[in-house]
Write a protein that holds these residues in place. Structure first.
Motif, mmCIF file in Angstrom:
data_model
loop_
_atom_site.group_PDB
_atom_site.id
_atom_site.type_symbol
_atom_site.label_atom_id
_atom_site.label_comp_id
_atom_site.label_asym_id
_atom_site.label_seq_id
_atom_site.Cartn_x
_atom_site.Cartn_y
_atom_site.Cartn_z
ATOM 1 N N ARG A 176 54.450 7.122 85.490
ATOM 2 C CA ARG A 176 54.744 8.426 86.086
ATOM 3 C C ARG A 176 55.509 8.182 87.366
ATOM 4 N N ALA A 177 56.622 8.859 87.473
ATOM 5 C CA ALA A 177 57.461 8.747 88.667
ATOM 6 C C ALA A 177 57.783 7.294 88.970
ATOM 7 N N GLY A 178 58.107 6.549 87.898
ATOM 8 C CA GLY A 178 58.546 5.164 88.088
ATOM 9 C C GLY A 178 57.433 4.192 88.396
ATOM 10 N N GLU A 179 56.215 4.717 88.439
ATOM 11 C CA GLU A 179 55.106 3.816 88.781
ATOM 12 C C GLU A 179 54.192 3.694 87.562
ATOM 13 N N THR A 180 53.931 2.476 87.165
ATOM 14 C CA THR A 180 53.083 2.284 85.995
ATOM 15 C C THR A 180 51.650 2.054 86.438
ATOM 16 N N LYS A 181 50.761 2.830 85.834
ATOM 17 C CA LYS A 181 49.352 2.713 86.207
ATOM 18 C C LYS A 181 48.535 2.637 84.938
ATOM 19 N N LEU A 182 47.431 1.966 85.037
ATOM 20 C CA LEU A 182 46.504 1.962 83.915
ATOM 21 C C LEU A 182 45.571 3.134 84.089
ATOM 22 N N ILE A 183 45.436 3.903 83.044
ATOM 23 C CA ILE A 183 44.512 5.028 83.118
ATOM 24 C C ILE A 183 43.496 4.862 82.008
ATOM 25 N N GLY A 184 42.241 4.938 82.386
ATOM 26 C CA GLY A 184 41.199 4.823 81.382
ATOM 27 C C GLY A 184 40.155 3.791 81.780
ATOM 28 N N GLY A 185 39.170 3.651 80.924
ATOM 29 C CA GLY A 185 38.035 2.778 81.232
ATOM 30 C C GLY A 185 38.314 1.324 80.892
ATOM 31 N N ASP A 186 37.401 0.465 81.329
ATOM 32 C CA ASP A 186 37.617 -0.954 81.087
ATOM 33 C C ASP A 186 36.503 -1.551 80.231
ATOM 34 N N ILE A 187 35.840 -0.700 79.483
ATOM 35 C CA ILE A 187 34.768 -1.244 78.648
ATOM 36 C C ILE A 187 35.361 -1.918 77.420
ATOM 37 N N GLY A 188 36.320 -1.230 76.820
ATOM 38 C CA GLY A 188 37.002 -1.834 75.686
ATOM 39 C C GLY A 188 38.336 -2.388 76.126
ATOM 40 N N PRO A 189 39.038 -3.067 75.238
ATOM 41 C CA PRO A 189 40.331 -3.640 75.612
ATOM 42 C C PRO A 189 41.357 -2.555 75.927
ATOM 43 N N GLU A 190 42.319 -2.932 76.708
ATOM 44 C CA GLU A 190 43.426 -2.073 77.042
ATOM 45 C C GLU A 190 44.336 -1.987 75.814
ATOM 46 N N LEU A 191 44.862 -0.798 75.538
ATOM 47 C CA LEU A 191 45.478 -0.604 74.223
ATOM 48 C C LEU A 191 46.973 -0.305 74.265
ATOM 49 N N THR A 192 47.624 -0.440 75.412
ATOM 50 C CA THR A 192 49.013 0.012 75.517
ATOM 51 C C THR A 192 49.909 -0.526 74.407
ATOM 52 N N LYS A 193 49.706 -1.791 74.041
ATOM 53 C CA LYS A 193 50.631 -2.399 73.080
ATOM 54 C C LYS A 193 49.897 -2.944 71.863
ATOM 55 N N VAL A 194 48.731 -2.382 71.612
ATOM 56 C CA VAL A 194 47.890 -2.978 70.572
ATOM 57 C C VAL A 194 48.502 -2.820 69.187
ATOM 58 N N GLY A 195 49.407 -1.809 69.069
ATOM 59 C CA GLY A 195 50.038 -1.595 67.765
ATOM 60 C C GLY A 195 50.842 -2.794 67.309
ATOM 61 N N SER A 196 51.337 -3.585 68.252
ATOM 62 C CA SER A 196 52.086 -4.770 67.872
ATOM 63 C C SER A 196 51.173 -5.937 67.563
ATOM 64 N N LYS A 197 49.921 -5.759 67.851
ATOM 65 C CA LYS A 197 49.010 -6.877 67.666
ATOM 66 C C LYS A 197 48.317 -6.813 66.313
ATOM 67 N N VAL A 198 47.734 -5.685 66.002
ATOM 68 C CA VAL A 198 46.831 -5.662 64.848
ATOM 69 C C VAL A 198 47.533 -5.143 63.593
ATOM 70 N N ASN A 199 47.010 -5.573 62.508
ATOM 71 C CA ASN A 199 47.418 -5.181 61.177
ATOM 72 C C ASN A 199 46.948 -3.735 60.936
ATOM 73 N N PRO A 200 47.832 -2.788 60.559
ATOM 74 C CA PRO A 200 47.426 -1.385 60.425
ATOM 75 C C PRO A 200 46.308 -1.169 59.415
ATOM 76 N N ASP A 201 46.310 -1.920 58.347
ATOM 77 C CA ASP A 201 45.219 -1.794 57.379
ATOM 78 C C ASP A 201 43.887 -2.154 58.014
ATOM 79 N N TRP A 202 43.960 -3.211 58.824
ATOM 80 C CA TRP A 202 42.732 -3.621 59.499
ATOM 81 C C TRP A 202 42.267 -2.530 60.443
ATOM 82 N N LEU A 203 43.236 -1.936 61.144
ATOM 83 C CA LEU A 203 42.921 -0.956 62.175
ATOM 84 C C LEU A 203 42.148 0.224 61.606
ATOM 85 N N ILE A 204 42.585 0.681 60.463
ATOM 86 C CA ILE A 204 41.939 1.872 59.898
ATOM 87 C C ILE A 204 40.513 1.544 59.474
ATOM 88 N N THR A 205 40.348 0.354 58.957
ATOM 89 C CA THR A 205 39.000 -0.089 58.560
ATOM 90 C C THR A 205 38.112 -0.241 59.788
#
Lengths: 250, 218, 707, 169
Positions: free
Chosen positions: C304-333
């Protein structure tokens, strides 16, 4: 001041008490000098006369005397140290710390004791080798040589038993290593080690046993043997003197 | 004189109070060889020398004791073995032997033999001033060579190089002194007059010294 | 024959004089001992102070000794540090060793100094007391690690020792207990992801990249990211020093871990085809993603306004780019049943509808991606058999099985050295290798933590990137681990770590595990601290309110980022949880039978209202129906939410229920308590409130009541 | 060894002839004896110093007896480690030795009989230490008692005070 000290001493000599202790007069004749040696418990085992040659430094390097002097130093410093020593683990170690840090002159006495102990072992060895090379073991000194060898062993034991008493790492492992050798003796080795340590490991019992050996038994034995040793020197005709000692070098 | 008698406490009348001064029997006094030479009174000549020896020794020791502190390490801890764990210096020669021979030989047999050897020295006819080893050069050389070779071979078998070295050194001296027996001057000449016992003792001291030094510093 | 020469006399005279002179040195040295000098200079120093009389009141020229026979402590520090208890010497300008000690909870004269500061207590010389010597290897502990000493006895965390607490948290959080035995840090059932089926989740390339740079992955713009994404906290996975061959081997081995046949959740192909036609699919998925409050536990990078911030909790992993990591079939399961893949995961099982599942998966797989994630990874191709074998061997050699589970491999316990007594180790027990650092325990620990290979090139310990405060914190925590107290006397003084005592059972356990309530809530000391402590929730909240809330939490507080997720919980599950809470999670001080709401009269209610509004001015902190303060919880719905027993007990003594609450204890009379309780139980939000108002209130209520 | 005809060591009055030489010899003797004499006296002093311990491993003679509130009024509390009774009466605190003045047995407080009794030879004392009966020659001594700045009782066993001195709190 000189004359005051002098007359004071003279005055003392005229006292009845002095005369009751030293019955002889001033030791200014050979007779009174002989009496001085005869009549004194601590000197009576010395001969009245000694050969001039055997007084020379080269004749003995005074190694026997040095060993004995070291023994006396060890005796005195040892008794003083005993006043601040508990033969118990780990109390013994704390006592070393106290000697070092709080007892007046404690660290000095301990240093002196330790140094004299090492020197004595060294002096006794040297004494033995020197006597050998001069043929001092030859008749009529055979028995005194044997006494000397036993004294060497007693000296080693005295030093070794004292080694454990500070109860530090150095002491503990030196004694652990040393006593393990005893176990190698066939049949009785383990038993002897068990008795010496009062257990299977170097522990409280071992410390106490080494302490008793160090401060009572071995010094008594040493005193006895030193007495015999000196007495026999006189009885066997004094130190060995070689004819070639005259020219001052061998 | 009567007055003096009371004061000193000695009775000078031997008839009234006979006292035995000394009992002289045959063969009690030691037979001393050699010329007794001139004598001095023990008191004061010997005593004063002893006193000086005492003082000098104490002075030296005090000076050392003031500036060299007796070692004190950490509290004994059976769980913490220092490397290397060492015996006192005078036993380090023995500890070195343990590297070469089984504990029984190094720790018991050899020391016992050494002590026995020391004890019996005066009762065997090993006379330091006795016949030189090279007084019979021909026969003795053969015996010496064989003994030295066997001894060195034995040590080499056990890889006991710290014993081998001083042994070889003493043996070399012994053999060199053989070359110098014919009435020449020089240090080998002195060595050539030494008897067997002298050589054995010298060998023993050399080995003991070498082992102790190696044990202390390595 | 009987006379001495003058020369002999001279020798004797000279030696006698020397004898005397030399013998006099030691007493002289003794007279000039270091500690005596300090004693004298203290006296001189005291003369210069205005309160001389007080400073020298109990002065003795001797050695001061604190002797604790039970703890085997002899402490002579106060011999020189004489002013240590003199309050007037606390100023920084007072020279050492006379300065007073800063105030601490322990009395110096009772405990001495060495218990905390280490060093040689019996010594009366500066160097011997402070430094490490052959005879005393523990030198003075540098002051910046002093909190370590608190931790040797206080196993429980103290508010005064943040550094120690942080260090302990790091030790636990970074899974140090995976390889090392650490006192007070328990080894959980699972430390790191179960890799039995990791081959179904991610590609070999991703594994390669992750192993190579788990902490720092540089994207093509040169931005350093962590865990594949930018984040402040590092992932637990440390960086191992791996060669190219090793990387290939391990990635090969892991990429074939597909032990469990991958039963991907199959949606009806025709339905899927219909859904796929929907152009709004991804944005609808994003909406569902938000509506389910995934960001309570997971964070996303938002620019936002050129500044990148993490928004959200830290209990689970951060998910910004997780789509490039996991197999979609796996994800749905995975989304459908996380525990099915990873039994110990903290991810709750949501009651997704198939459509939601599909949409959210599409959203993640298409929007949360990073094409640069795998830059720099070589073409690895199909894993070869020799690579797999190498990988398997390395997996065990590197100690991976200490934290990760692969079915069929024995877990490696105590793979690294036991650290339970590391804080008391002697220098002689440490291996310094070729490093040039000072030979003492503190430098060793720090060197080992910073670069394990610096002290031992063969070290298997991975590389961490600490910042200096964290390095010091973890050093402090390690230094506090001095093993069991040396004497039984000290054993009694140890303040134990609070034992967690919460063992859910029965039907509740099943639901509790499924929704992973403990990830955010605390139960009797166990669990996360994101959400209110529920230890006494059964006493506090009414059963019906709990059920309603569990079934539909989102209506209550939609404006905050971190909030209770929408689990789509069934009525049965909600009832199970509510029943358990009302039966088990009770506070002894709140006695339900003591307060009977039926006995409340209108007069009492009126009196209560009067007390609330006039006498005690409660509205200055609490809100009822839109008026009042926001310091305390909103009480608009107190009658439906809180149990009368809780209100009554709370009014009597709030601190008895929540020890650190800021609610003042007012010493109400018994009548006042009853009146106020009666009044509060009548408060109900009869009309459907404005969404915002009610949520703020509810949020404040839950938060406030729990604090 | 040069032949001399003078008295030998040690310090014998001379009756010789060569005055100069005699004086020098005498001087050396004096030096020797003087040095040894000083060394001997010094050794005695140093040995005395050595024998006086510089630190004591004993319970401190001055000890804290806790907060005054620990002791109810009209109570006698026996402190086992220190062998002292802390007595609190309406007029204030005092510390009474628990060691019987007769032969040093440790006495016992008998609350029922309201007295301190010695189990060895039957001496009996009141709570303030005054003797009721028995062979004890003196009443039990009172130790100095005070309050520290942080409000604890402080007893000094090396300092005896008159029974009339009572600590008011």
């Amino acid at each position: 001041m000189a004359s005051t000290l002098h007359s004071a001493l003279q005055n003392l000599r005229d006292r009845k008490v002095w005369k009751s202790i030293f019955r002889r007069g001033p030791a200014n004749t050979n007779r009174t000098r002989s009496l001085a040696v005869f009549g004194n418990l601590f000197l009576h085992w010395l001969p009245v006369k000694v050969r001039e040659k055997s007084l020379r430094v080269r004749a003995s390097y005074y190694l026997g005397s040095v060993s004995f002097i070291l023994f006396i130093v060890l005796f005195v410093t040892g008794i003083l140290l005993m006043f601040y020593y508990h033969p118990a683990a780990p109390h013994a170690y704390r006592d070393m710390k106290d000697l070092q840090f709080v007892v007046s002159n404690g660290v000095f006495l301990r240093n002196l004791h330790r140094l004299a102990a090492h020197l004595m072992v060294f002096a006794v060895f040297w004494h033995m080798f020197h006597v050998f090379y001069r043929g001092g073991y030859k008749p009529p000194h055979e028995f005194n040589w044997v006494v000397g060898v036993v004294l060497l062993l007693v000296t080693l034991l005295l030093s070794y038993t004292g080694y454990l008493l500070p109860w530090d790492q150095l002491a503990f492992w030196a004694v652990t290593v040393g006593t393990n050798i005893i176990s190698a003796m066939p049949f009785v080795g383990d038993k002897i080690r068990f008795l010496l340590l009062g257990g299977n490991i170097v522990g409280e019992n071992a410390l106490l046993r080494f302490y008793v050996l160090h401060v009572v038994i071995l010094p008594l034995v040493a005193f006895l043997l030193i007495g015999i040793h000196f007495w026999r020197v006189q009885k066997d005709g004094g130190l060995t003197v070689k004819p070639k000692d005259d020219d001052g070098k061998e | 004189m009567e007055k003096n008698k009371i004061e000193t406490g000695f009775s000078s009348d031997a008839k009234k109070e006979p006292r035995r001064v000394v009992f002289v029997a045959k063969k009690t006094s030691a037979k001393v060889v050699g010329d007794p030479g001139p004598q001095l009174m023990t008191y004061p000549h010997l005593l004063i020398r002893e006193a000086i020896a005492f003082q000098l020794l104490v002075i030296v020791m005090v000076l050392v004791a003031l500036f060299w502190d007796a070692p004190l390490e950490q509290l004994a801890n059976p769980l913490l073995t220092p490397n290397p764990a060492k015996a006192p210096w005078y036993f380090l020669g023995l500890q070195e032997l343990l590297h070469f021979f089984p504990p029984f030989v190094a720790g018991i047999l050899i020391p016992t033999l050494v002590v026995i050897a020391l004890v019996v020295i005066p009762y065997f006819n090993v006379n330091v001033e006795g016949k030189a080893i090279w007084s019979r050069p021909a026969q003795n050389l053969r015996i010496v060579l064989v003994t030295v070779f066997l001894l060195l071979a034995f040590l080499a078998v056990f890889y006991a190089w710290t014993i081998f070295l001083p042994t070889a050194l003493v043996a070399a001296l012994l053999l060199f002194s053989y070359t110098a027996r014919a009435g020449e001057k020089g240090s080998f000449q002195v060595l050539a007059r030494k008897p067997v016992s002298w050589w054995v003792m010298t060998w023993f001291i050399a080995v003991a010294l070498c082992l102790t030094v190696v044990g202390t510093f390595f | 024959m009987g006379k001495l020469t003058n020369r002999t006399r001279l020798v004797l005279a000279v030696s006698s004089v020397m004898f005397l002179a030399v013998l006099a040195i030691s007493p002289f040295k003794d007279f000039r001992r270091e500690w005596k000098q300090y004693k004298h200079s203290y006296l001189r120093f005291a003369q210069t102070r205005p309160d001389t009389k007080k400073l020298v009141a109990d002065y003795r020229p001797d050695i001061d000794q604190i002797w604790l026979p039970g703890m085997n402590v002899v402490d002579r520090c106060t011999t020189c540090h004489y002013g240590i208890t003199q309050a007037s010497l606390a100023d920084q300008s007072v020279p050492q060793p006379f300065r007073a000690h800063p105030p601490i909870p322990h009395n110096v004269r009772d405990w001495g100094c060495t218990i905390c500061h280490r060093g040689q207590g019996p010594a009366t010389e500066v160097a011997e007391a402070h430094k490490s010597t052959l005879a005393w290897e523990q030198p003075i502990l540098p002051t910046r690690f002093i909190q370590a000493s608190c931790g040797t006895c206080h196993y429980a965390d103290l508010p005064q020792t943040p550094q120690l607490t942080r260090g302990r948290a790091l030790l636990a959080g970074l899974n140090c207990q995976g390889c090392h035995r650490l006192p007070g840090v328990e080894r959980p059932a699972m430390l790191a992801p179960d890799l039995t089926n990791v081959g179904t989740k991610v590609s070999r390339e991703w594994i390669y990249k992750w192993l190579k740079e788990p902490r720092t992955i540089v994207d093509k713009d040169g931005n350093v990211t962590v865990n594949g994404y930018e984040a402040e906290d590092e992932p637990r996975m440390p960086k191992f020093r791996l060669t190219e061959t090793e990387l290939r081997g391990l990635s090969a081995y892991l990429s074939v871990q597909k032990a469990k046949a991958f039963v991907s959740y199959k949606l009806d192909a025709r339905v899927v085809a219909a859904w796929t036609k929907n152009p709004e699919l991804a944005s609808q998925g994003e909406l569902r993603f938000r509506q389910m409050f995934c960001s309570t536990c997971h964070s996303l990078a938002v620019t936002r306004a050129g500044e990148t911030k993490l928004i959200g909790g830290d209990i689970g992993p951060e998910l910004t780019k997780v789509g490039s990591k996991v197999n979609p079939d796996w994800l749905i399961t995975w989304l459908r049943d996380p525990q099915g893949y990873l039994p110990h995961t903290r991810m709750p099982r949501y009651g997704w509808s198939d459509e939601d599942l599909f949409k959210v998966t599409r959203y993640i797989a298409t929007k949360l991606t990073d094409p640069d994630l795998l830059t720099g990874v070589p073409q690895l191709g199909q894993p070869r058999e020799d690579e797999i074998q190498l990988g398997r061997r390395l997996f065990l050699e590197k100690g991976c099985a200490s934290c990760h589970v692969i079915e069929g491999l024995n877990p490696q316990k105590d793979f690294g050295p036991d650290l339970s007594a590391i804080g008391g180790k002697n220098t002689s027990e440490l291996e310094f290798g070729a490093s040039k650092i000072p030979h003492n325990l503190v430098s060793y620990i720090q060197a080992k933590l910073q670069d394990p290979a610096s002290v031992n090139p063969a070290a298997r310990m991975p590389q961490y990137n600490w910042n200096q405060p964290d390095l010091d914190a973890i050093t402090t925590a390690l230094l506090s681990m001095k093993g069991a107290p040396p004497t039984s006397a000290l054993q009694n003084l140890v303040v134990p770590r609070k034992e967690v005592d919460f063992h859910p059972t029965g039907a509740f356990e099943e639901v509790y595990e499924r929704y992973k309530c403990y990830s955010c809530h605390k139960f009797n000391g166990y669990g996360g601290d994101l959400a209110p402590d529920l230890t006494y929730e059964g006493s506090r909240a009414q059963r019906q309110w709990i059920v309603d809330f569990l079934k539909n939490p989102q209506t209550l507080r939609p404006t905050v980022v971190l909030r209770m997720p929408q689990f789509n919980m069934s009525g049965r599950d909600a009832a199970t949880l509510a029943d358990y809470m009302t039966m088990v999670l009770q506070h002894p001080a709140a006695n339900p039978t003591a307060v009977d709401a039926k006995q409340f009269t209108l007069a009492m209610v009126a009196l209560g209202k009067q007390l609330y509004e006039v006498k005690y001015q409660c509205q200055s902190c609490h809100t009822i129906g839109g008026t009042g303060g926001y310091v305390g919880p909103n009480l608009s719905n107190a009658g439906d939410w809180l149990t009368p027993a809780w209100i009554e007990a709370w009014l009597r003594n709030p601190q008895a229920l929540v020890p650190d609450t800021i609610e003042p204890r007012r010493n109400f009379t018994a009548d006042e308590v009853r009146a106020l309780t009666a009044y509060l139980t009548t408060l109900r939000q009869s009309i459907k409130p404005q969404k915002t108002a009610s949520t703020t209130a509810k949020h404040a209520a839950t938060q406030g009541a729990g604090r | 060894m040069s032949e001399t005809k003078h008295p030998s060591f040690p310090g014998v009055p001379f009756s010789g002839d060569a005055v100069n030489e005699i004086t020098r010899r005498d001087f050396l003797n004096e030096i020797t004896l003087g040095a040894l004499g000083i060394a001997g006296l010094g050794s005695v002093a140093v040995t005395y110093q050595f024998f006086s311990p510089n630190v004591l491993f004993e319970p401190p003679t001055t000890f804290r007896a806790g907060n005054p509130d620990l002791y109810p009024i009209h109570s006698v509390t026996f402190l086992q480690d220190q062998q002292v009774y802390i007595v609190r009466m309406p007029e204030g605190f005092y510390a009474v030795s628990a060691v019987c003045t007769h032969l040093g047995c440790v006495t016992e407080w008998k609350p029922d009989a309201d007295m301190i009794a010695c189990p060895c030879h039957g001496s009996k004392f009141k709570a303030d230490g005054t003797k009721i009966e028995g062979p004890a020659p003196r009443p039990l001594p009172h130790f100095a008692i005070s309050v520290t700045p942080d409000g604890e009782l402080l007893v000094d066993k090396l300092q005896n005070i008159k029974p009339a001195q009572v600590l008011k709190v």
